[in-house]
Design an enzyme around this catalytic site. Sequence first.
Site, short mmCIF file in Angstrom:
data_model
loop_
_atom_site.label_atom_id
_atom_site.label_comp_id
_atom_site.label_asym_id
_atom_site.label_seq_id
_atom_site.Cartn_x
_atom_site.Cartn_y
_atom_site.Cartn_z
N MET A 129 39.02 35.12 28.05
CA MET A 129 39.44 36.51 27.89
C MET A 129 38.78 37.40 28.94
O MET A 129 37.70 37.10 29.43
CB MET A 129 39.12 37.01 26.48
CG MET A 129 40.00 36.34 25.44
SD MET A 129 39.84 37.02 23.80
CE MET A 129 40.55 38.64 24.01
N GLY B 299 41.63 39.29 33.59
CA GLY B 299 42.66 40.03 34.30
C GLY B 299 44.02 39.35 34.31
O GLY B 299 44.83 39.59 35.20
N SER C 149 46.68 39.78 32.27
CA SER C 149 47.77 40.76 32.13
C SER C 149 47.88 41.64 33.36
O SER C 149 48.98 41.99 33.78
CB SER C 149 47.57 41.60 30.87
OG SER C 149 47.64 40.78 29.72
N ASP D 293 53.44 36.58 29.13
CA ASP D 293 52.07 36.91 28.75
C ASP D 293 51.76 36.27 27.41
O ASP D 293 52.66 36.02 26.61
CB ASP D 293 51.90 38.44 28.66
CG ASP D 293 50.45 38.88 28.74
OD1 ASP D 293 49.64 38.20 29.40
OD2 ASP D 293 50.12 39.92 28.14
N GLU D 294 50.49 36.01 27.15
CA GLU D 294 50.04 35.39 25.90
C GLU D 294 50.75 34.05 25.67
O GLU D 294 51.13 33.71 24.56
CB GLU D 294 50.25 36.33 24.71
CG GLU D 294 49.60 37.69 24.86
CD GLU D 294 48.08 37.67 24.94
OE1 GLU D 294 47.46 36.63 24.61
OE2 GLU D 294 47.49 38.70 25.34
N CYS E 173 25.39 36.06 31.74
CA CYS E 173 24.33 35.49 32.58
C CYS E 173 24.72 35.44 34.06
O CYS E 173 23.89 35.13 34.91
CB CYS E 173 23.96 34.09 32.10
SG CYS E 173 25.23 32.84 32.41
N HIS F 162 26.14 29.10 27.05
CA HIS F 162 25.96 30.16 26.06
C HIS F 162 26.93 30.00 24.88
O HIS F 162 26.62 30.44 23.77
CB HIS F 162 26.06 31.54 26.71
CG HIS F 162 24.83 31.86 27.49
ND1 HIS F 162 24.80 31.92 28.86
CD2 HIS F 162 23.55 32.10 27.07
CE1 HIS F 162 23.57 32.19 29.25
NE2 HIS F 162 22.79 32.30 28.19
#
Length: 192
Positions: free
Chosen positions: A11, A14, A16, A87-88, A147, A185
């Site tokens: 996520m 960029g 979209s 998209d998506e 990080c 992470h």
Amino acid sequence: MAQMYFYYSAMNAGKSTTLLQSSFNYQERGMTPVIFTAALDDRYGIGKVSSRIGLQAEAQLFKADTNLYQEIAALNEVEKRHCILVDECQFLSKEQVYQLTEVVDKLHIPVLCYGLRTDFLGELFEGSKYLLSWADKLVELKTICHCGRKANMVIRTDEHGKAIKEGDQVAIGGNDRYVSVCRQHYKEALGK
């Protein structure tokens, strides 16, 4: 020759924004693109693709039972379509990804799909799985972890900012629910 592209990332990379820029590029050349987005993602309004930087465009909706080949063929009969932007796309079914390959192979229209590769558990979405398998070109869009390393995983958080380790694969949300992080992470957040 038309091809299918899969632009994927965690996520906030960029996706979209890139889709909207591609649409603009086609329009600037006098061509007609068509944008599709998932009906279940209504964060920014129904039938809209919006970017975090404020760009927005109207979009056709696809649902679980939408036959994308038939929809696009019908649109193309009314007015020549030069590009299909989705998209998506992680929310596509296997059958819908196949239908998009038919758009490329039979209608000779390029298809550019933008979406997440994996969910908050590190598992492939169905749409992403088949796009990774069947797309002609794979393009990773990059974002960064807190990080500074490349973020390639997504953590779903609760109302206190703690990582959630189980739940439904699909839960619509933005920065309030999801954080993009590097693998290290991600593992630390989930206690792995």
